[in-house]
Design a protein around this motif. Structure first.
Motif, mmCIF file in Angstrom:
data_model
loop_
_atom_site.group_PDB
_atom_site.id
_atom_site.type_symbol
_atom_site.label_atom_id
_atom_site.label_comp_id
_atom_site.label_asym_id
_atom_site.label_seq_id
_atom_site.Cartn_x
_atom_site.Cartn_y
_atom_site.Cartn_z
ATOM 1 N N GLN A 66 -15.060 8.279 -33.663
ATOM 2 C CA GLN A 66 -15.407 9.446 -32.841
ATOM 3 C C GLN A 66 -16.907 9.432 -32.588
ATOM 4 O OE1 GLN A 66 -14.173 13.122 -34.526
ATOM 5 N NE2 GLN A 66 -12.074 12.436 -34.912
ATOM 6 N N ILE A 67 -17.299 9.687 -31.337
ATOM 7 C CA ILE A 67 -18.723 9.784 -31.007
ATOM 8 C C ILE A 67 -18.998 11.252 -30.666
ATOM 9 C CG2 ILE A 67 -20.525 9.042 -29.418
ATOM 10 C CD1 ILE A 67 -18.120 6.587 -29.323
ATOM 11 N N VAL A 68 -19.628 11.910 -31.645
ATOM 12 C CA VAL A 68 -19.841 13.354 -31.497
ATOM 13 C C VAL A 68 -21.237 13.590 -30.931
ATOM 14 C CG1 VAL A 68 -19.628 15.555 -32.658
ATOM 15 C CG2 VAL A 68 -18.427 13.582 -33.542
ATOM 16 N N GLN A 96 -10.163 -0.362 -28.359
ATOM 17 C CA GLN A 96 -9.583 0.273 -27.180
ATOM 18 C C GLN A 96 -10.239 1.633 -26.954
ATOM 19 O OE1 GLN A 96 -7.130 -1.152 -25.082
ATOM 20 N NE2 GLN A 96 -7.983 0.538 -23.900
ATOM 21 N N PRO A 97 -11.287 1.690 -26.126
ATOM 22 C CA PRO A 97 -11.898 3.002 -25.837
ATOM 23 C C PRO A 97 -10.860 3.895 -25.152
ATOM 24 C CG PRO A 97 -13.248 1.215 -24.977
ATOM 25 C CD PRO A 97 -11.919 0.618 -25.342
ATOM 26 N N VAL A 98 -10.774 5.140 -25.619
ATOM 27 C CA VAL A 98 -9.824 6.063 -25.017
ATOM 28 C C VAL A 98 -10.442 6.609 -23.730
ATOM 29 C CG1 VAL A 98 -8.544 8.204 -25.346
ATOM 30 C CG2 VAL A 98 -8.911 6.663 -27.275
ATOM 31 N N PRO A 100 -11.731 8.921 -21.144
ATOM 32 C CA PRO A 100 -12.074 10.350 -21.265
ATOM 33 C C PRO A 100 -11.153 11.222 -20.411
ATOM 34 C CG PRO A 100 -14.035 9.042 -20.807
ATOM 35 C CD PRO A 100 -12.873 8.104 -20.677
ATOM 36 N N ALA A 101 -10.773 10.748 -19.261
ATOM 37 C CA ALA A 101 -9.910 11.546 -18.378
ATOM 38 C C ALA A 101 -8.555 11.798 -19.047
ATOM 39 C CB ALA A 101 -9.693 10.807 -17.060
ATOM 40 N N ALA A 102 -8.048 10.731 -19.675
ATOM 41 C CA ALA A 102 -6.754 10.856 -20.352
ATOM 42 C C ALA A 102 -6.862 11.840 -21.509
ATOM 43 C CB ALA A 102 -6.295 9.492 -20.859
ATOM 44 N N LEU A 103 -8.017 11.769 -22.219
ATOM 45 C CA LEU A 103 -8.245 12.654 -23.363
ATOM 46 C C LEU A 103 -8.265 14.109 -22.894
ATOM 47 C CD1 LEU A 103 -8.751 12.442 -26.371
ATOM 48 C CD2 LEU A 103 -11.205 12.515 -25.905
ATOM 49 N N ILE A 104 -8.985 14.363 -21.813
ATOM 50 C CA ILE A 104 -9.077 15.733 -21.276
ATOM 51 C C ILE A 104 -7.694 16.221 -20.887
ATOM 52 C CG2 ILE A 104 -9.854 17.026 -19.232
ATOM 53 C CD1 ILE A 104 -12.483 15.293 -19.494
ATOM 54 N N GLU A 105 -6.944 15.310 -20.280
ATOM 55 C CA GLU A 105 -5.582 15.654 -19.883
ATOM 56 C C GLU A 105 -4.762 16.095 -21.100
ATOM 57 O OE1 GLU A 105 -3.586 16.743 -17.114
ATOM 58 O OE2 GLU A 105 -5.571 15.866 -16.650
ATOM 59 N N LEU A 125 -13.680 8.780 -27.892
ATOM 60 C CA LEU A 125 -12.888 8.153 -28.941
ATOM 61 C C LEU A 125 -12.687 6.669 -28.653
ATOM 62 C CD1 LEU A 125 -9.994 10.795 -29.349
ATOM 63 C CD2 LEU A 125 -12.159 10.671 -30.590
ATOM 64 N N ILE A 126 -12.760 5.892 -29.723
ATOM 65 C CA ILE A 126 -12.460 4.457 -29.576
ATOM 66 C C ILE A 126 -11.412 4.095 -30.643
ATOM 67 C CG2 ILE A 126 -13.386 2.121 -29.626
ATOM 68 C CD1 ILE A 126 -16.171 3.464 -29.184
ATOM 69 N N ASP A 127 -10.221 3.721 -30.186
ATOM 70 C CA ASP A 127 -9.192 3.288 -31.131
ATOM 71 C C ASP A 127 -9.446 1.850 -31.539
ATOM 72 O OD1 ASP A 127 -7.805 5.606 -31.258
ATOM 73 O OD2 ASP A 127 -6.400 5.108 -29.646
#
Ligand code: ATP
Ligand code: MG
Lengths: 301, 255
Positions: A66-68, A96-98, A100-105, A125-127
């Protein structure tokens, strides 16, 4: 041929000596119930054990960085840097960087429209997926590496989320093992009681056999054969019923389509272990019967 | 009557006996049931291999008790009992079967196994001795005929008369060709004619070398066997009229 006929005749003669048709007494039925419950407990224990293992294997090598960072620009830069660094670490198999658009969704249902406004600081987030083995050491090492890069990086190993679940499953597995042990003891006790009752019920016959010069072992063999056969019958019945129930449960599990439940699958070694139970039951019954009768006979002259 | 003998696990017992040696020896034997006074006291006698002995005495004198000591159903409270030359009082349990297989017993209450046919009851000693099934039929059938029950082989004891049960018990006692035959009131339930026939049977066995010990009230029966010797029990003590059975013989005791 002659030998076979002789042996069958001898077996029939032995059977006549201690009559009472099989399945008459409660012994086979009690053993059947015991065996049924034992096999189910053992299957549950083995299944839970398998589930804990496969869950552990699956999750131990997965983590999320997580990059806070509140500032979106800096966050993106840091994310790119971390991704690039991670890719150079040999035990990190996949990065696998998540999106951001998908995360917001994904979090929109909780945070509403604000989530998309870009004003809410959402961590990037980076998986990552590690190569197998020594997961804990690698996670530790990785955590230290990330700390040197920036204090705003957090590493969340996935296994940590499921730790309590795995713990629960594992205790349930031990409970099942305990039940199997208790069932074994109870079965042994039932056999001892049955053997004692059989011995007392046939005292007259035993006395006559003794005075004819029958040895204790000869007499004990009569009882252990009978009780062993009773146990075989009961054990086979209980085992068959348990297998039926397991097959039905298995079908149900598959029907749920759940990924977590689908991991509850028994490897062939576990099936082999279950198959040993009725054999062990018969052996236990035979040995317990022999021991009981020999002990009772030892008190006579 | 002649058939193979197969010893089972218990094996045979060591010493070998000539016709003249003492096969049974009691020395100062006493028997006490529980805390009561002694049922048998100071019993001393010796029986020779190949002999024919009667044991008489009033009801309750202790005949069955003495025979029980002899066929190893009971241990004495004191004294020494030697069978086939070995002290059986101190014998470990696991050696008893070997001795018991050499002794045939006709129990006063028959002790037939109620759920077995006459045939299976008679076959029991052979099966205990480990004889293979195919060799059992001939001697058992012969024995059934011998006691006149050739057609009652499949009958259960409960469906047989008292005398028929007694004859099954006798057949069962002798089928294993024991060295000692112990019979407790073997003619108690049969008519005089059958009693005579059974005694003739015992004499035949005796001529083949079997030592015979018969407890009975029936004095005419004793008179029938001329070669027999007699022991008399009186309230738990031996009082045989001749003293010839005493061990050691009386004249030696009195010196
Ligand atoms: N198992 C036992 N426990 C206690 N007392 C016993 C037992 N067996 C026999 N007795 C007693 O020992 C005494 C002798 O009994 P035993 O049966 O030896 O006599 P017996 O001479 O065979 O009599 P009978 O001619 O009636 O058969 C009797 O007083 C009897 O009550
Ligand atoms: Mg008596």
């Amino acid at each position: 041929m002659r030998m076979g006929v002789d042996r069958r005749a001898a077996a029939a003669a032995r059977h006549r000596l201690l009559p009472e048709g099989r399945v008459a007494g409660p012994m086979p039925w009690i053993v059947a119930i015991m065996m049924f419950l034992t096999v189910l407990s053992a299957a549950a224990g083995l299944g839970l054990n398998a589930a804990v293992h496969s869950m552990g294997d699956d999750l131990a090598g997965r983590a999320t960085v997580q990059i806070v960072e509140a500032n979106g620009e800096q966050r993106a830069r840091l994310a790119a840097l971390v991704t690039e660094r991670l890719r150079r670490i040999p035990y990190v198999r996949a990065v696998q960087p998540v999106d951001p658009a998908a995360l917001i969704e994904q979090i929109r249902p909780w945070l509403g429209q604000d989530a998309a406004s870009g004003e809410l600081p959402i961590p990037a987030l980076i998986d990552i997926e590690l190569t197998s083995g020594q997961a804990e050491a690698k996670i530790d090492h990785l955590r230290r590496q990330l700390a040197t890069l920036s204090p705003k990086l957090r590493l969340e190993p996935h296994a940590a989320f499921l730790q309590p679940v795995a713990g629960l499953l594992s205790s349930l597995g031990w409970l099942a093992a305990g039940i199997v042990l208790l069932m074994t003891l109870a079965t042994g006790a039932v056999v001892v009681l049955a053997a004692r009752a059989a011995h007392d019920g046939h005292r007259g016959t035993i006395d006559v056999l003794h005075l004819m010069g029958a040895t204790d072992v000869q007499i004990a063999r009569l009882f252990q054969r009978r009780i062993g056969l009773d146990a075989l019958l009961g054990g086979a019945l209980g085992f068959a019923m348990a297998l039926l129930v397991l097959a039905l449960l298995g079908a149900r599990l598959l029907a749920t389509g759940s990924e977590l439940l689908a991991t509850v699958q028994l490897p062939w070694t576990s099936w082999a272990l279950l198959a040993v139970l009725p054999v062990g039951g018969v052996l236990l019954a035979t040995v317990a019967a022999r021991w009981t009768v020999l002990r009772s006979l030892g008190r006579l002259l | 009557m002649c058939h193979g003998w197969q010893t089972g696990k218990a094996g045979s017992v060591g010493a070998h006996f000539s016709m003249m040696s003492a096969i049974v020896q009691f020395e100062n034997v006493g028997l006490r049931y529980g805390l009561d006074s002694e049922t048998l006291s100071d019993i001393s006698f010796s029986l020779h291999a190949g002999g024919f002995y009667f044991l008489t005495g009033a009801s309750g004198a202790g005949k069955t008790s003495l025979l029980k000591l002899l066929y190893l159903a009971q241990r004495p409270s004191r004294g020494v009992i030697r069978l086939f030359g070995e002290d059986v009082v101190t014998l470990p349990r696991k050696r008893l079967p070997g001795f018991r297989r050499r002794i045939g017993v006709v129990f006063q209450d028959f002790r037939l196994v109620p759920h077995l046919s006459a045939y299976d009851n008679i076959a029991l000693p052979l099966r205990v001795a480990g004889m293979v099934e195919s060799e059992i039929d001939a001697p058992v059938t012969e024995m059934l005929n011998w006691v006149g029950l050739g057609d009652r082989g499949q009958a259960r004891p409960a469906t047989l008369s008292g005398g028929e049960q007694q004859r099954v018990a006798i057949a069962r006692a002798v089928i294993g060709r024991p060295e000692i035959l112990v019979a407790d009131e073997p003619t108690g339930n049969v008519d005089a004619d059958m009693a005579r026939r059974l005694m003739t049977l015992f004499e035949a066995l005796n001529r083949l070398g079997t030592t015979i010990v018969v407890a009975t009230h029936d004095l005419p029966l004793i008179a029938q066997v001329s070669a027999a010797q007699m022991m008399k029990l009186d309230r738990g003590r031996l009082s045989d009229p001749t003293g010839s059975l005493r061990y050691p013989p009386r004249q030696q005791v009195s010196g």
